[in-house]
Design a protein around this motif. Sequence first.
Motif, short mmCIF file in Angstrom:
data_model
loop_
_atom_site.label_atom_id
_atom_site.label_comp_id
_atom_site.label_asym_id
_atom_site.label_seq_id
_atom_site.Cartn_x
_atom_site.Cartn_y
_atom_site.Cartn_z
N CYS A 20 0.86 -1.18 0.00
CA CYS A 20 0.00 0.00 0.00
C CYS A 20 0.90 1.23 0.00
O CYS A 20 1.84 1.31 0.80
N LYS A 190 -14.55 0.85 7.76
CA LYS A 190 -13.78 -0.34 7.43
C LYS A 190 -14.63 -1.34 6.66
O LYS A 190 -14.14 -2.02 5.75
N LYS A 217 -1.06 1.73 7.54
CA LYS A 217 -1.04 0.34 7.99
C LYS A 217 -2.45 -0.25 8.06
O LYS A 217 -2.69 -1.38 7.61
N GLN A 218 -3.39 0.52 8.59
CA GLN A 218 -4.77 0.02 8.70
C GLN A 218 -5.40 -0.17 7.33
O GLN A 218 -6.11 -1.14 7.08
N GLU A 220 -3.81 -0.79 4.55
CA GLU A 220 -3.16 -1.95 3.92
C GLU A 220 -3.77 -3.25 4.45
O GLU A 220 -3.96 -4.20 3.68
N GLU A 221 -4.06 -3.29 5.74
CA GLU A 221 -4.65 -4.49 6.33
C GLU A 221 -6.04 -4.79 5.74
O GLU A 221 -6.47 -5.94 5.72
N LEU A 222 -6.70 -3.75 5.23
CA LEU A 222 -8.01 -3.93 4.60
C LEU A 222 -7.89 -4.27 3.12
O LEU A 222 -8.89 -4.53 2.46
#
Length: 271
Positions: A20, A190, A217-218, A220-222
């Motif tokens: 990301c 989210k 970071k958040q 990218e995690e999604l």
Amino acid sequence: MPVTSADKRATFKKMHERGCFVLPNPYDVGTAKALQHLGFKAVASTSAGFAWTIGKADNHVTVDDVCDHLTAICAAVDIPVNADFEGGFAVKPEDVAVNVARGVKTGVAGLSIEDSTGDKDRPLFDAALAVERIKAARGAIDANHSGVLLTGRCEGFLWGVTDLKLVTERLQAYAAAGADCLYAPGIKTKEEIAAVVKAVHPKPVNLLIGASGLSVKQAEELGVRRISVGGSLARNAWAGFMKAAREMAEQGSFTDLAHGYPGGELNKMFR
């Protein structure tokens, strides 16, 4: 050795393969060069930010204005530039194709096409027409094997059409029509983001983040592949300008000028 448009386009496509990244939005040559100086690997134009620099409202610039702007930015930086090409500055697919061909010639590495009409009573183009517009943009990009990355945008959430099923179905249709990357500006939760990512997988998704929102970071995690900020950097710059100018106009004092960025640092960056 000079970095060519082909180099930038190849780099930009590779950036979309994994991870990301932040794709910040400069509004003129100086801010584009500053973002490159800060280490960003690519930038994207902002329709609103650019319009304000020439004293116009967002969505009131011409294709000539934008192509001149994009040509200048692409020539000024060695990193890929993605174009906010609004709705292609036309309604009919064949006219969108003509304008996209012009946009490709500016040297951009990527280009986005929206599906909004500008009419609050009928905010989105009919689905079939919107798909044909994406197909036309794809054809114009591929006509000379340019390698420009095409982003299909569904503007529903920005215009009050918050039916997530409608938005994801449109993005899927744009992907099938040839869009390389998908974008639904205005989604924030989210759950919304995850639904869009899942709907168009494995194609990458661009996420718009404003003053508040997820971290890189958040996101990218999604499953988000790239993050842009639209006109937010431009609005921040205007906030400082208007605050200092209003103090001079209304109070006859100049204290806020003390908060300006050091001129010596700017000269050093642009030297």
